[in-house]
Design an enzyme around this catalytic site. Structure first.
Site, short mmCIF file in Angstrom:
data_model
loop_
_atom_site.label_atom_id
_atom_site.label_comp_id
_atom_site.label_asym_id
_atom_site.label_seq_id
_atom_site.Cartn_x
_atom_site.Cartn_y
_atom_site.Cartn_z
N ASP A 1 0.83 -1.20 0.00
CA ASP A 1 0.00 0.00 0.00
C ASP A 1 0.87 1.25 0.00
OD1 ASP A 1 -2.70 1.38 0.55
OD2 ASP A 1 -1.43 2.11 2.19
N GLU B 1 0.48 -1.32 -5.23
CA GLU B 1 -0.65 -0.39 -5.36
C GLU B 1 -0.12 1.02 -5.56
OE1 GLU B 1 -3.41 2.70 -3.75
OE2 GLU B 1 -1.61 1.97 -2.73
#
Length: 496
Positions: free
Chosen positions: A198, A238
């Site tokens: 992330d 991501e």
């Protein structure tokens, strides 16, 4: 460094409590009950404490434990025995309420955790150059530094890329590396198969740069991906950004998101033109996970231009797309987008995909069919599975823009959602898609003036989605090896 990943699969992405209404065990029962036969794997959005923090678990106080309100690592292991699990590895930051940062507040530079966190002066020195500060890429309307007072009265400017409660980690420090290794070890110990990096694009900061997707960032991602692979895990990166950047990232990790797909699918349906979508699918990475919606907004930057380089859509096309979303949602998406709400990205539209399409069941089912016929692992967000509408009440309660598409379901609302014709149709479509061996083979596409076709072939197995662009009607056709060809009008899956 990419390695083979089985891409003929469909995954669910969900918060444990917001779909199941309860714990990991409740989600497990749901997957084996009413959602049986739909998904090959599950991406569990942050299950670390606090799951109800400022950013729905993306501000962990302890990244190595399961929030007790959801269950335990033993519950994760039992779920992983039936469904390969993806977990988020939040590499850029941790909560300002974490024990480590609270110790820093008390002891200042004497704290053993001081090197773990990133301050402005660690990168720019005591007298930062304003031009260098202005060059920092900002995903949010808020400042990238927060002045925080220590117990001794000193004030320090800490990096807070996303919110003041998310303190950036110095991933290059020994403490930062140890922190990340501890997370990897915990995932390894409890059967996590996939990890999602992330906000990895912001992890490396360097004076005189944008502090986003630097050459050193690519090296960091590649190193972490190799470490995950050595532990038997597959790594998904991501990053929202320019589409050619995604292509480069894909060469250096296991998997990337196809974040350009959502705006391109919307553009295809809104404009009746598949040219931009076909152009992208001609060059898009094949080691990808496709999404239409996630816990974040609908990415606009992913289809936009960058520093003079052409995007997949022009600025007027993107402006038209955004305005169409706002119109289709009755203006509710405007309440959650840009500077209108806290904790939002400047370059995303916060809206459920169902509302973005004006709650048009035929168009929504078409969008999902396109996704399911695109190369890559198809990931279905829990709100998208249930054709969720914008949760304006939750948005007003939390003032967090993304919460408009992060609804909570309980047993009653879940059962009502599962009875929607469009939800039943989507579940039938997913079940059909999972029976087709053609998706183990090769992808091709053709575009004529009024016909766009997505094709798959594997030996004697074939499957195609044919879209009439003027009427936005679609036909599914498939053939199993040695059997008669079959076809179905997509809209026939809808039974009112």
């Amino acid at each position: 460094m990419t390695h083979a990943v089985q891409t003929n699969q469909i995954q669910l992405i969900t918060y444990v409590d917001r779909l199941s209404g309860g714990k990991i065990t409740d989600l497990h029962r749901l997957l084996q009950g009413q959602l049986a036969g739909l998904f090959d794997a599950v991406h569990l959005l942050p299950f670390y404490p606090p799951i109800d923090g400022e950013d729905a678990g993306f501000d962990p106080t302890d990244h190595t434990v399961v929030d007790s309100r959801l269950g335990s690592w033993a519950d994760i292991e039992r779920l992983a025995a039936d469904y390969p699990i993806m977990a988020d590895m939040i590499v850029n930051h941790m909560s300002a309420q974490s024990p480590q940062f609270l110790d820093v507040l008390q002891q200042g530079e004497s704290s053993p955790y001081w090197p773990l966190f990133l301050t402005r002066d660690k990168v720019f020195g005591q007298q930062p150059d304003q031009a260098q500060l202005d060059a920092i890429y900002r995903p949010r309307p808020t400042p990238c530094f927060t002045d925080i007072r220590l117990a001794n009265g000193d004030t320090k400017a800490f990096w807070t890329t996303f919110t003041a409660n998310q303190i950036d980690i110095d991933v290059t420090s020994a403490q930062g590396e140890a922190y990340l290794q501890a997370i990897l070890q915990r995932f390894t110990d409890h059967g996590v198969k996939y990890i999602r990096l992330d906000a990895a694009g912001y992890a490396i900061k360097k004076a005189g740069s944008s502090c986003f997707m630097l050459p050193e960032t690519f090296e960091f991602i590649e190193k972490l991906s190799k470490q995950a692979k050595a532990r038997g895990m597959t790594c998904l990166v991501e990053i929202h950004g320019y589409h050619k950047t995604q292509i480069e990232i894909a060469k250096r990790c296991d998997m990337v998101y196809d974040f350009a797909l959502p705006p391109l699918v919307l553009h295809t349906i809104f404009s009746g033109s598949a040219y931009a979508l076909k152009t992208w699918l001609d060059i898009a990475p094949r080691n990808c996970i496709t999404v239409l919606d996630t816990h974040d907004g609908i990415g606009i930057v992913d289809a936009a231009d960058y520093q003079g380089a052409a995007g997949l859509l022009t600025d007027p096309e993107l402006d038209s797309l955004v305005e169409k979303i706002h119109h289709n949602s009755g203006g509710s998406s405007k309440l959650a987008t840009g500077n209108a709400a806290n904790n939002v990205d400047l370059y995303q539209v916060n809206c459920s995909f169902y509302d973005a399409l004006g709650r048009n069941n035929e168009h929504y089912l078409l969008a999902r069919a396109i996704q399911l016929f695109c190369p890559g692992i198809s990931q279905i967000y829990y709100g998208g599975l249930l054709a969720a509408e914008n949760d304006v009440a939750l948005l007003k309660k939390t003032a967090v823009g993304r919460d408009i598409n992060r609804p909570y379901f309980d047993e009653s609302s879940l059962q009502l959602a599962l009875q929607k014709p469009v939800v039943k149709a989507l579940m039938k479509l997913i079940q059909l898609r999972r029976t087709l061996q053609a998706f183990d083979g090769d992808f091709s596409q053709t575009l004529a003036p009024n016909l766009y076709q997505l094709n798959w072939q594997h030996g004697g197995h074939q499957a195609s989605l044919s879209l009439q662009l003027d009427s936005l009607t679609a036909t599914l056709a498939w053939q199993h090896q040695g059997q008669a060809a079959q076809q179905l009008q997509l809209a026939d899956l809808l039974v009112y």
